[in-house]
Write a protein that holds these residues in place. Sequence first.
Motif, short mmCIF file in Angstrom:
data_model
loop_
_atom_site.label_atom_id
_atom_site.label_comp_id
_atom_site.label_asym_id
_atom_site.label_seq_id
_atom_site.Cartn_x
_atom_site.Cartn_y
_atom_site.Cartn_z
N PRO A 57 0.83 -1.20 0.00
CA PRO A 57 0.00 0.00 0.00
C PRO A 57 0.87 1.26 0.00
N ALA A 58 0.25 2.40 -0.01
CA ALA A 58 0.99 3.66 0.01
C ALA A 58 1.85 3.74 1.26
N ALA A 59 3.05 4.32 1.11
CA ALA A 59 3.99 4.43 2.22
C ALA A 59 3.41 5.29 3.32
N SER A 60 3.21 4.68 4.50
CA SER A 60 2.65 5.39 5.65
C SER A 60 2.86 4.56 6.90
N GLY A 61 3.17 5.20 8.01
CA GLY A 61 3.34 4.47 9.26
C GLY A 61 4.69 3.80 9.36
N THR A 62 4.70 2.54 9.79
CA THR A 62 5.93 1.80 10.04
C THR A 62 6.09 0.66 9.05
N THR A 75 15.63 -7.88 -3.40
CA THR A 75 14.50 -8.73 -3.76
C THR A 75 13.28 -8.41 -2.90
N ARG A 76 13.37 -8.68 -1.58
CA ARG A 76 12.22 -8.45 -0.70
C ARG A 76 11.85 -6.98 -0.64
N ALA A 77 12.84 -6.09 -0.74
CA ALA A 77 12.58 -4.66 -0.67
C ALA A 77 12.55 -4.02 -2.06
N SER A 78 12.34 -4.82 -3.09
CA SER A 78 12.35 -4.27 -4.44
C SER A 78 11.21 -3.29 -4.68
N VAL A 79 10.17 -3.34 -3.88
CA VAL A 79 9.03 -2.43 -4.04
C VAL A 79 9.37 -1.03 -3.52
N LEU A 80 10.46 -0.88 -2.79
CA LEU A 80 10.88 0.43 -2.33
C LEU A 80 11.65 1.16 -3.44
N SER A 81 11.76 2.44 -3.29
CA SER A 81 12.49 3.22 -4.28
C SER A 81 13.99 2.98 -4.14
N ASP A 82 14.72 3.33 -5.20
CA ASP A 82 16.17 3.18 -5.15
C ASP A 82 16.76 4.01 -4.01
N GLY A 109 13.42 8.69 9.25
CA GLY A 109 13.75 9.74 8.28
C GLY A 109 14.01 9.23 6.88
N ILE A 110 13.48 8.06 6.55
CA ILE A 110 13.67 7.50 5.22
C ILE A 110 12.34 7.49 4.49
N GLY A 111 12.29 8.16 3.35
CA GLY A 111 11.06 8.22 2.56
C GLY A 111 9.91 8.80 3.34
N ASN A 112 8.73 8.26 3.11
CA ASN A 112 7.51 8.72 3.79
C ASN A 112 7.15 7.88 5.00
N TRP A 113 8.08 7.03 5.43
CA TRP A 113 7.80 6.15 6.56
C TRP A 113 8.10 6.86 7.87
#
Length: 540
Positions: A57-62, A75-82, A109-113
């Motif tokens: 889902p959209a980046a939010s929370g933890t 692999t597992r985190a491939s859905v995250l941005s570079d 402090g990483i992305g929108n998380w």
Amino acid sequence: MRTTRFMLATALLASAASVPTTAAFSQMPSAGAITPSLTLKAAKAQYRPVRFEPAMPAASGTLVLPLTAEGDLATRASVLSDAERSAIQRALASAEFDYANPGSLTLRGIGNWDRIHVVGTGKDLSAAAVQKLGVMAGRALMKDKGPLVVLAGGLPAEAAAELATGMGIGEYRSDLYQAKAREAAPMAATTIVSDSAQAARALYEDRGKPLIDAMAFARDLSNEPANVVYPESFVERTRAAFAGVAGVTIEALDVPAMEKLGMGSILGSGRGSARPPRMLIVRYTGRSAPAYGPVVLAGKGITFDSGGISLKNGSGMGDMKFDMSGAASVVGAVLALARSRAPVDVVAIAALSENMPDGNAARPADVLQAMNGKTIEIISTDAEGRLVLADAVAYADAKLNPAAIVDVATLTGSIMTALGDDYAGLFSRHDPLADQLIMAGDASGDELWQMPLHPSYAEDTKSTIADIKNSGVSGAGAGAGAHFIGAFVKPETPWAHIDIAGMAWGGANDLKPAGATGYGVRLLERFVRDFQPVEKVAGK
């Protein structure tokens, strides 16, 4: 001469050493009359709803990111941005993160998380290990009210379900009467992102969620104060928990019923309390259950243990509200099996009593008679757990044609000296049964260590006036306690005793809040599911 001695013993049992009559119990104040705090009700705890989705889902929370090796970021985190992956990689390298040993690191402090909670899984991805990682994550993130997103891509459906199950177990709270804390704003959902989302969801709903609920039920029962949970209210809570669950029958033997069956041992243990004992029998028979007879789980249910006339020291006596943890665990295990519709035949027997001192209480040197006719000399009224279990296992053996009997009890301090809080002690005359329990312990994470049942324990527990004495053995206290309970089971009946005194409660740590652990629910649930019949021959 033997006839004369028998008549004398019978006369003694019928007089001062006998169990109280129904009238004696009925003259005591009722629980409702002496307990004005019965209206006390625990505040409702909040749990996160759980979803399984194939896409993030959209980046939010933890964000929860399980990693077995650095390569999992690609692999597992491939859905995250570079940029997100690069920031995570730099942070893990800077912290010298050890992927090989289970641990965690929180990044902000990483992305929108709000934060990214990285979990090192180690190489062990067994069900117990993955569930444990989930428990630790659930505990660590309890204060996060926003949504949780767990990246479980690449993990098998079973592992994704176990991770979600562990997180639910980890969210348990023991602050039952801190209403402000427990009834805060509801927590947002946990979303498990898995490429096997549908299969993982089915596994979680079929088995994981019932296990979470059963663990919470057992922990709540154990954590409640003794003015709220006592024999009668334990029965009421059990009936409420099983309401509407198919395949379940519940019977609660009251004092007259136990007197009729000759259960003088449990009745004697409860003589000093205004709250009469109960023998609770919960049977679940699932569809396609085997026909070889039920597996019986008998639990010590001393809802408060003052020690009776052999009064305990006041220091730490409050912890004796946990002395019914064995009963809570066996009922909890059956609740998990019944709610998951497992194809098993299982009975939980909760031997419920309150051990208190008053003018009617059992005394040291009294003699009681159990359901199977064996007589017991009371050396210490503080060795009461084995008294209630004597009648529980004798009832199971005589009335239920059990495939096996396993009793669970917070029985002895000596098992804590031997094993600490790393293992519960296992005693059995039947090694094939013990082997199954050990395997279930390894698979569930509730680990066991088998202890000896030496023939000398029979000599140590001999009484000069009765068939057996309940205490007074120097040295092997845990083994002697196990032998005592086993003396009320036929030698050929597969039987095991589990002493959980070192495992049932304790202080807060990464795996639990302060209070009850719920130890035994997962062990017994797994054991009953996997149970294979054991030959009924006299054990060694």
